[in-house]
Scaffold this motif. Structure first.
Motif, PDB file in Angstrom:
ATOM      1  N   ALA A  50       0.751  -1.282   0.048  1.00 14.24           N
ATOM      2  CA  ALA A  50      -0.055  -0.026  -0.022  1.00 14.24           C
ATOM      3  C   ALA A  50       0.875   1.113   0.034  1.00 14.24           C
ATOM      4  N   ARG A  51       1.979   1.246   0.713  1.00 13.06           N
ATOM      5  CA  ARG A  51       2.776   2.180   0.997  1.00 13.06           C
ATOM      6  C   ARG A  51       3.682   2.489  -0.560  1.00 13.06           C
ATOM      7  N   HIS A  52       4.239   1.481  -1.031  1.00 21.06           N
ATOM      8  CA  HIS A  52       5.207   1.733  -2.012  1.00 21.06           C
ATOM      9  C   HIS A  52       4.672   1.124  -3.447  1.00 21.06           C
ATOM     10  N   GLY A  53       3.780   0.397  -3.314  1.00 22.82           N
ATOM     11  CA  GLY A  53       3.016  -0.050  -4.693  1.00 22.82           C
ATOM     12  C   GLY A  53       4.039  -1.207  -5.547  1.00 22.82           C
ATOM     13  N   ARG A  54       5.174  -1.485  -4.897  1.00 22.08           N
ATOM     14  CA  ARG A  54       5.901  -2.465  -5.440  1.00 22.08           C
ATOM     15  C   ARG A  54       6.986  -3.094  -4.683  1.00 22.08           C
ATOM     16  N   LEU A  55       7.717  -4.204  -5.054  1.00 27.26           N
ATOM     17  CA  LEU A  55       8.902  -4.865  -4.323  1.00 27.26           C
ATOM     18  C   LEU A  55       9.668  -5.439  -5.190  1.00 27.26           C
ATOM     19  N   ASP A  56      10.947  -5.046  -5.309  1.00 29.10           N
ATOM     20  CA  ASP A  56      12.101  -5.413  -6.213  1.00 29.10           C
ATOM     21  C   ASP A  56      12.816  -6.575  -5.685  1.00 29.10           C
ATOM     22  N   VAL A  57      13.212  -6.202  -4.461  1.00 29.31           N
ATOM     23  CA  VAL A  57      14.239  -6.921  -3.666  1.00 29.31           C
ATOM     24  C   VAL A  57      13.831  -7.484  -2.124  1.00 29.31           C
ATOM     25  N   LEU A  58      13.867  -8.617  -1.916  1.00 28.51           N
ATOM     26  CA  LEU A  58      13.550  -9.108  -0.400  1.00 28.51           C
ATOM     27  C   LEU A  58      14.862  -9.735  -0.139  1.00 28.51           C
ATOM     28  N   VAL A  59      15.139  -9.254   1.137  1.00 29.05           N
ATOM     29  CA  VAL A  59      16.601  -9.511   1.509  1.00 29.05           C
ATOM     30  C   VAL A  59      16.107 -10.334   3.010  1.00 29.05           C
ATOM     31  N   ASN A  60      16.207 -11.761   3.001  1.00 27.57           N
ATOM     32  CA  ASN A  60      16.029 -12.358   4.118  1.00 27.57           C
ATOM     33  C   ASN A  60      17.364 -12.392   5.035  1.00 27.57           C
ATOM     34  N   ASN A  61      17.238 -11.525   6.020  1.00 28.21           N
ATOM     35  CA  ASN A  61      18.628 -11.166   6.545  1.00 28.21           C
ATOM     36  C   ASN A  61      18.384 -11.685   8.083  1.00 28.21           C
ATOM     37  N   ALA A  62      17.084 -11.743   8.563  1.00 25.63           N
ATOM     38  CA  ALA A  62      16.937 -11.827  10.096  1.00 25.63           C
ATOM     39  C   ALA A  62      17.410 -13.200  10.348  1.00 25.63           C
ATOM     40  N   GLY A  63      18.094 -13.420  11.667  1.00 27.60           N
ATOM     41  CA  GLY A  63      18.737 -14.790  12.113  1.00 27.60           C
ATOM     42  C   GLY A  63      19.245 -14.650  13.430  1.00 27.60           C
ATOM     43  N   ILE A  64      19.054 -15.858  14.377  1.00 24.60           N
ATOM     44  CA  ILE A  64      19.842 -15.842  15.591  1.00 24.60           C
ATOM     45  C   ILE A  64      20.707 -17.011  15.699  1.00 24.60           C
ATOM     46  N   SER A  65      21.695 -17.066  16.336  1.00 28.63           N
ATOM     47  CA  SER A  65      22.337 -18.139  16.631  1.00 28.63           C
ATOM     48  C   SER A  65      22.540 -18.724  18.045  1.00 28.63           C
ATOM     49  N   ALA A  66      23.259 -19.907  18.080  1.00 28.42           N
ATOM     50  CA  ALA A  66      23.181 -20.503  19.457  1.00 28.42           C
ATOM     51  C   ALA A  66      24.656 -21.153  19.380  1.00 28.42           C
ATOM     52  N   ILE A  67      25.303 -20.586  20.307  1.00 26.20           N
ATOM     53  CA  ILE A  67      26.628 -21.143  20.580  1.00 26.20           C
ATOM     54  C   ILE A  67      26.730 -22.185  21.691  1.00 26.20           C
ATOM     55  N   GLY A  68      27.363 -23.484  21.411  1.00 22.53           N
ATOM     56  CA  GLY A  68      27.523 -24.498  22.171  1.00 22.53           C
ATOM     57  C   GLY A  68      27.067 -25.838  21.379  1.00 22.53           C
ATOM     58  N   GLY A  69      27.511 -26.901  22.321  1.00 24.44           N
ATOM     59  CA  GLY A  69      27.570 -28.171  21.771  1.00 24.44           C
ATOM     60  C   GLY A  69      26.282 -28.673  21.809  1.00 24.44           C
ATOM     61  N   LEU A  70      25.796 -29.999  21.528  1.00 26.08           N
ATOM     62  CA  LEU A  70      24.486 -30.675  21.187  1.00 26.08           C
ATOM     63  C   LEU A  70      23.826 -30.579  22.683  1.00 26.08           C
TER      64      LEU A  70
END
Length: 248
Positions: free
Chosen positions: A65-85
């Motif tokens: 509604a705001r921009h009328g179009r979309l040319d690029v989607l960047v799937n950037n969101a993420g989280i990590s987990a440091i440690g073993g099993l």
């Protein structure tokens, strides 16, 4: 015509730099992030939880509604987990998979009509952990392998719609990324030269401009890519030796 770029995880380290660098490149940017993370008063942001399908649909409806179009989607969101099993419970594994993999899937499905109309591009922030084993991060490695596999499979499916996919595999990023709480005594092992969030963002903007399908950010990422293909067993031995010797 000015390109419209949607960036998930836009308030984080890499996300904020992507917002800046795409804006400097002349694009109109829209940032998606959690309500508590979006900068107050910045109308470029659309608050939503990318793991909630209804919230994401509403966000992309507002974007249209705001921009009328979309040319690029960047799937950037993420989280990590440091440690073993056994350093994290199963719920943590699910959460890391949900944000890195399911969130990208939900956003891509919501953006698909607009990207089809513009014959646009999807950028996926994976990692060295998305194509090779990395010691001390099994939950994160699994999630990044999953998202890499998903969009590798989707590339030929989306091509007839005119939609391209850019896979991005950075090496370790200075300062790390958002992660679930670590168990006591667990540290963040790294190896090789780290890259900055801004370096990742600048290279992504150039890759999108150049229509690249694969981007390896940092010398360590490039070496790991080829080493893992030439000799997976040799790569594994080297990675384990170097990470165990570089635990801060």
């Amino acid at each position: 015509m000015t390109q419209v770029v949607a960036i998930t995880g836009a308030a984080g380290g890499i996300g904020a730099r992507l917002m800046q660098r795409f804006t400097e490149a002349g694009c109109t940017v829209a940032g998606l992030d959690l309500p508590g993370a979006c900068p107050p008063g910045d109308d470029r942001f659309l608050a939503c939880d990318i793991t909630d399908e209804e919230q994401v649909k509403e966000a992309f409806d507002r974007l249209a509604a705001r921009h009328g179009r979309l040319d690029v989607l960047v799937n950037n969101a993420g989280i990590s987990a440091i440690g073993g099993l056994l350093d994290h419970d199963v719920a943590t594994y699910r959460r890391v998979l949900e944000v890195n993999y399911v969130g990208s899937l939900i956003c891509t499905r919501a953006a698909l009509p607009a990207l089809t109309a513009s014959r646009g591009r999807i950028v996926v922030l994976s990692s060295v952990a998305g194509f090779a084993p990395v010691l001390g991060r099994p939950a994160y490695v699994a999630a990044k392998h999953a998202v890499t596999g998903l969009f590798t499979a989707l590339r030929p499916e989306l091509a007839p719609r005119g939609i391209s996919v850019t896979m991005v595999h950075p090496t370790f990023v200075t300062g790390g990324m958002t992660e679930v709480p670590r168990a006591a005594g667990v540290s963040r092992p790294v190896t090789g030269s780290e890259v900055t969030s801004d370096q990742v963002a600048r290279e992504i903007v150039r890759a999108v401009s150049g229509g690249r399908d694969l981007l390896l950010v940092g010398r360590t990422a490039r070496l790991a890519w080829w080493a893992n293909r030439i000799s997976p067993r040799g790569y594994l031995r080297l990675m384990v030796r170097r990470l165990r010797g570089n635990t801060p």
